[in-house]
Design a protein around this motif. Structure first.
Motif, PDB file in Angstrom:
ATOM      1  N   ARG A  94       0.815  -1.221   0.000  1.00 34.06           N
ATOM      2  CA  ARG A  94       0.000   0.000   0.000  1.00 34.06           C
ATOM      3  C   ARG A  94       0.844   1.266   0.000  1.00 34.06           C
ATOM      4  NH1 ARG A  94      -4.384  -1.465   4.587  1.00 34.06           N
ATOM      5  NH2 ARG A  94      -2.672  -2.782   5.296  1.00 34.06           N
ATOM      6  N   HIS A 128      -2.810  -4.389  -3.823  1.00 30.57           N
ATOM      7  CA  HIS A 128      -3.669  -3.216  -3.614  1.00 30.57           C
ATOM      8  C   HIS A 128      -3.638  -2.270  -4.810  1.00 30.57           C
ATOM      9  CE1 HIS A 128      -5.980  -0.218  -1.631  1.00 30.57           C
ATOM     10  NE2 HIS A 128      -5.010   0.676  -1.770  1.00 30.57           N
ATOM     11  N   LYS A 190     -15.611   6.945  -0.780  1.00 31.31           N
ATOM     12  CA  LYS A 190     -14.822   6.989   0.464  1.00 31.31           C
ATOM     13  C   LYS A 190     -13.667   7.963   0.294  1.00 31.31           C
ATOM     14  CE  LYS A 190     -11.732   3.653   2.027  1.00 31.31           C
ATOM     15  NZ  LYS A 190     -11.314   2.324   2.463  1.00 31.31           N
ATOM     16  N   ASP A 217     -13.851  -6.283  -0.919  1.00 37.04           N
ATOM     17  CA  ASP A 217     -12.675  -5.409  -0.853  1.00 37.04           C
ATOM     18  C   ASP A 217     -11.425  -6.268  -1.014  1.00 37.04           C
ATOM     19  OD1 ASP A 217     -11.356  -3.014  -0.660  1.00 37.04           O
ATOM     20  OD2 ASP A 217     -12.170  -2.473   1.299  1.00 37.04           O
ATOM     21  N   ASP A 218     -10.301  -5.617  -1.320  1.00 38.00           N
ATOM     22  CA  ASP A 218      -9.065  -6.395  -1.390  1.00 38.00           C
ATOM     23  C   ASP A 218      -8.599  -6.768   0.014  1.00 38.00           C
ATOM     24  OD1 ASP A 218      -8.478  -3.709  -0.883  1.00 38.00           O
ATOM     25  OD2 ASP A 218      -6.603  -3.709  -2.006  1.00 38.00           O
ATOM     26  N   ILE A 219      -8.673  -5.784   0.929  1.00 38.52           N
ATOM     27  CA  ILE A 219      -8.147  -5.977   2.284  1.00 38.52           C
ATOM     28  C   ILE A 219      -9.200  -5.562   3.308  1.00 38.52           C
ATOM     29  CG2 ILE A 219      -6.394  -5.168   3.934  1.00 38.52           C
ATOM     30  CD1 ILE A 219      -4.650  -4.385   1.509  1.00 38.52           C
ATOM     31  N   ILE A 220      -9.341  -6.335   4.381  1.00 36.73           N
ATOM     32  CA  ILE A 220     -10.029  -5.798   5.566  1.00 36.73           C
ATOM     33  C   ILE A 220      -8.969  -5.742   6.656  1.00 36.73           C
ATOM     34  CG2 ILE A 220     -11.852  -6.048   7.273  1.00 36.73           C
ATOM     35  CD1 ILE A 220     -13.449  -7.718   5.308  1.00 36.73           C
ATOM     36  N   SER A 221      -8.698  -4.540   7.130  1.00 35.07           N
ATOM     37  CA  SER A 221      -7.661  -4.379   8.152  1.00 35.07           C
ATOM     38  C   SER A 221      -8.316  -4.117   9.511  1.00 35.07           C
ATOM     39  CB  SER A 221      -6.717  -3.251   7.734  1.00 35.07           C
ATOM     40  OG  SER A 221      -5.701  -3.102   8.690  1.00 35.07           O
ATOM     41  N   THR A 222      -8.605  -2.863   9.820  1.00 36.94           N
ATOM     42  CA  THR A 222      -9.261  -2.570  11.106  1.00 36.94           C
ATOM     43  C   THR A 222     -10.751  -2.874  11.060  1.00 36.94           C
ATOM     44  OG1 THR A 222      -9.823  -0.310  10.466  1.00 36.94           O
ATOM     45  CG2 THR A 222      -7.660  -0.660  11.495  1.00 36.94           C
ATOM     46  N   GLY A 223     -11.271  -3.022   9.851  1.00 39.52           N
ATOM     47  CA  GLY A 223     -12.704  -3.276   9.682  1.00 39.52           C
ATOM     48  C   GLY A 223     -13.529  -2.003   9.565  1.00 39.52           C
ATOM     49  N   GLY A 224     -12.884  -0.844   9.760  1.00 39.17           N
ATOM     50  CA  GLY A 224     -13.614   0.428   9.733  1.00 39.17           C
ATOM     51  C   GLY A 224     -14.389   0.643   8.436  1.00 39.17           C
ATOM     52  N   THR A 225     -13.767   0.295   7.315  1.00 39.43           N
ATOM     53  CA  THR A 225     -14.414   0.496   6.010  1.00 39.43           C
ATOM     54  C   THR A 225     -15.684  -0.345   5.907  1.00 39.43           C
ATOM     55  OG1 THR A 225     -12.265   0.906   5.006  1.00 39.43           O
ATOM     56  CG2 THR A 225     -14.047   0.278   3.509  1.00 39.43           C
TER      57      THR A 225
END
Ligand code: R5P
Length: 296
Positions: A94, A128, A190, A217-225
């Protein structure tokens, strides 16, 4: 060709070996008491092209990258032919440009490091940004797992589900899923503050009332999105909300927050091994390796 099972992706590497018929080379790995990594290829690779399967997801991205480097060096020293790094989740992808002055380009540093070790090719999955591939001093390719994620939902009876991307830039993901799902596709909008990391999402003009929606999505990190997207979908009257991603990093309590926001299921791949890795990348990677081997 032989498949070297990196310590971070052992089950995936073994599945690729079974599906391609290419013999598996186990790797003995340990961490010394002071925290340094050690790897040893437990098989003969002399004169063989090899694919080293090693994801570089959290925790310990840096350690996993270094293990990959050590395995590539060991393979070359043992007389391997072409070395392909198969890195399902590529850490630092990223940071593929300088967003703020004073930054470096982390993925380029990684690319140069791998190039210096004599790696000949790299295969990753849903990187990404494809721009990052141009930073590699050898051929680097990304393959897409989105059709496999969409097929998971078709198999569960959700054909015609709405494929939603959480931002416009990732609309290509929703379109790819739509090809398999056969329903509608759309996106939220977004924006991200580069200093605070804070994001703002809106769902203007989206018609998802009474529909089953899969946020991809490609990535879920914190989940905020995904939490933000799920809230908007609920407000817009979606009947069922699911989420799927290629790289389920799911840091901290991300999964709980997503499920608490009303998302019925989280589906990811084994690029990041864990409880939500419900779709294997083995068929996708096997096909890519077979194709590359036949055309070489
Ligand atoms: C960003 O552009 C990516 O595609 C993902 O949407 C993002 O990395 C997800 O991060 P988080 O789960 O922390 O919201």
């Amino acid at each position: 060709m032989k498949i070297i099972s990196g310590p971070a992706s052992k089950p995936l590497a073994e599945a690729i070996s079974a599906q391609t018929g290419y013999p598996n080379v186990p790797v003995a790995a340990k961490v010394f008491p002071d925290g340094e990594s050690y790897v040893r290829l437990d098989g003969d690779v002399k004169g063989e092209d090899v694919a080293i399967v090693q994801t570089t997801c959290p925790p310990a991205q840096d350690g996993r990258l270094l293990q990959l480097a050590f395995m590539a060096d060991a393979a070359k020293r043992a007389g391997a032919g072409k070395v392909t790094a198969v890195v399902p989740y590529l850490a630092y992808a990223r940071q593929d440009k300088m967003f703020l002055s004073g930054e470096g380009i982390s993925v380029e540093t990684v690319a140069r490091m791998l190039g210096a070790l004599g790696i000949d090719n790299m295969l990753t999955v849903n990187i990404h940004s494809e721009a990052a591939l141009s930073k590699f001093p050898f051929p680097a390719k990304t393959a897409s797992a989105i059709p496999f994620l969409a097929q998971y939902f078709v198999d569960k009876g959700y054909k015609k589900a709405y494929a939603l991307s959480p931002d416009k830039g990732a609309m290509y993901i929703a379109y790819e899923a739509q090809q398999v799902l056969g329903g509608n596709a759309g996106h939220l909008d977004k924006t991200r503050d580069r200093y605070t990391g804070q994001t703002t999402q809106t769902g203007r003009g989206l018609d998802v009332k009474d529909q089953t929606v899969i946020i991809l999505d490609d990535i879920i990190s914190t989940g905020g999105t995904i939490v933000g997207a799920a809230k908007i979908l609920k407000e817009l009257g979606a009947a069922h909300v699911f989420t799927a991603c290629v790289h389920p990093l799911l840091i901290g309590d991300a999964a709980k927050r997503i499920l608490d926001a009303g998302v019925e299921e989280i589906v990811g791949t084994d690029s990041v091994p864990g409880p939500y890795s419900k779709v294997s990348l083995a068929p996708l990677i096997s096909k890519q390796l077979k194709g590359a081997n036949q055309s070489a």
